[in-house]
Design an enzyme around this catalytic site. Structure first.
Site, PDB file in Angstrom:
ATOM      1  N   ILE A  73       0.855  -1.189   0.000  1.00  0.00           N
ATOM      2  CA  ILE A  73       0.000   0.000   0.000  1.00  0.00           C
ATOM      3  C   ILE A  73       0.897   1.248   0.000  1.00  0.00           C
ATOM      4  O   ILE A  73       1.001   1.960   0.994  1.00  0.00           O
ATOM      5  CB  ILE A  73      -0.952   0.022   1.218  1.00  0.00           C
ATOM      6  N   PRO A  74       1.583   1.501  -1.133  1.00  0.00           N
ATOM      7  CA  PRO A  74       2.368   2.729  -1.190  1.00  0.00           C
ATOM      8  C   PRO A  74       1.440   3.932  -1.039  1.00  0.00           C
ATOM      9  O   PRO A  74       0.308   3.914  -1.536  1.00  0.00           O
ATOM     10  CB  PRO A  74       3.027   2.686  -2.567  1.00  0.00           C
ATOM     11  N   HIS A  75       1.920   4.941  -0.339  1.00  0.00           N
ATOM     12  CA  HIS A  75       1.053   6.087  -0.074  1.00  0.00           C
ATOM     13  C   HIS A  75       1.879   7.312   0.281  1.00  0.00           C
ATOM     14  O   HIS A  75       3.040   7.183   0.684  1.00  0.00           O
ATOM     15  CB  HIS A  75       0.078   5.780   1.065  1.00  0.00           C
ATOM     16  N   ALA A  76       1.241   8.464   0.128  1.00  0.00           N
ATOM     17  CA  ALA A  76       1.894   9.705   0.552  1.00  0.00           C
ATOM     18  C   ALA A  76       0.856  10.811   0.648  1.00  0.00           C
ATOM     19  O   ALA A  76      -0.148  10.810  -0.068  1.00  0.00           O
ATOM     20  CB  ALA A  76       2.990  10.109  -0.430  1.00  0.00           C
TER      21      ALA A  76
END
Length: 163
Positions: A73-76
């Site tokens: 779950i890549p996120h920013a």
């Protein structure tokens, strides 16, 4: 565009068919993240694609967003994001994403959030985590034949969870 106010999160309401890619070919983490950011960029809610990509890569330096079980779950949060955006992708052969369990990662949810909305960002991440902790759901997503099926799987699982 009116910004989405995040109260109760429904992944099925955030995820749209045009933000789904079931045929990623990238074999490395940076290339795959760049493709995920391209998916997010289709929303029109990214003010600056490059700034958001840098934010995701910086977040990965803090620790892998590969949570195990074939999921990442890549996120920013970023100034380059004007509204919450969720995209989903699958890489059928799996890649080394630096997952907590050391296994290959096949399914990717990427979350883009406005920098100022920490609470909403955490709610989206939590909703995804609840969805993918069900191993049957993960297996269905791995085998989904098309984008409509992905959306139906997610919607059905959210309906079951609400009961």
């Amino acid at each position: 565009m009116n910004r989405v106010e995040i109260k109760e999160i429904r992944i099925s309401e955030l995820l749209k068919e045009k933000y789904i890619d079931l045929a990623l070919k990238e074999k490395d983490k940076p290339g795959l993240i760049a493709k995920l950011v391209d998916l997010v960029n289709k929303s029109g809610s990214l003010k600056n694609k490059k700034v958001f990509l840098e934010a995701v890569l910086e977040r990965e330096k803090l620790g892998s967003t590969g949570i195990g079980g074939g999921i990442a779950i890549p996120h920013a949060k970023s100034q380059g994001v004007s509204d919450f955006i969720l995209a989903f992708a699958r890489q059928d052969t799996g890649i080394n994403f630096g997952s907590l369990d050391g296994e290959k990662t096949f399914l990717f949810f990427i979350v883009a959030s406005p920098e100022s909305d920490v609470g909403g960002h955490l709610k989206v991440l939590s909703a995804i985590s609840r969805l993918v902790k069900d191993r049957a759901t993960v297996e269905l997503l791995k085998r989904a034949k098309d984008k409509k099926t992905v959306l139906k799987i997610i919607s059905d699982m959210e309906k079951c969870a609400m009961r």
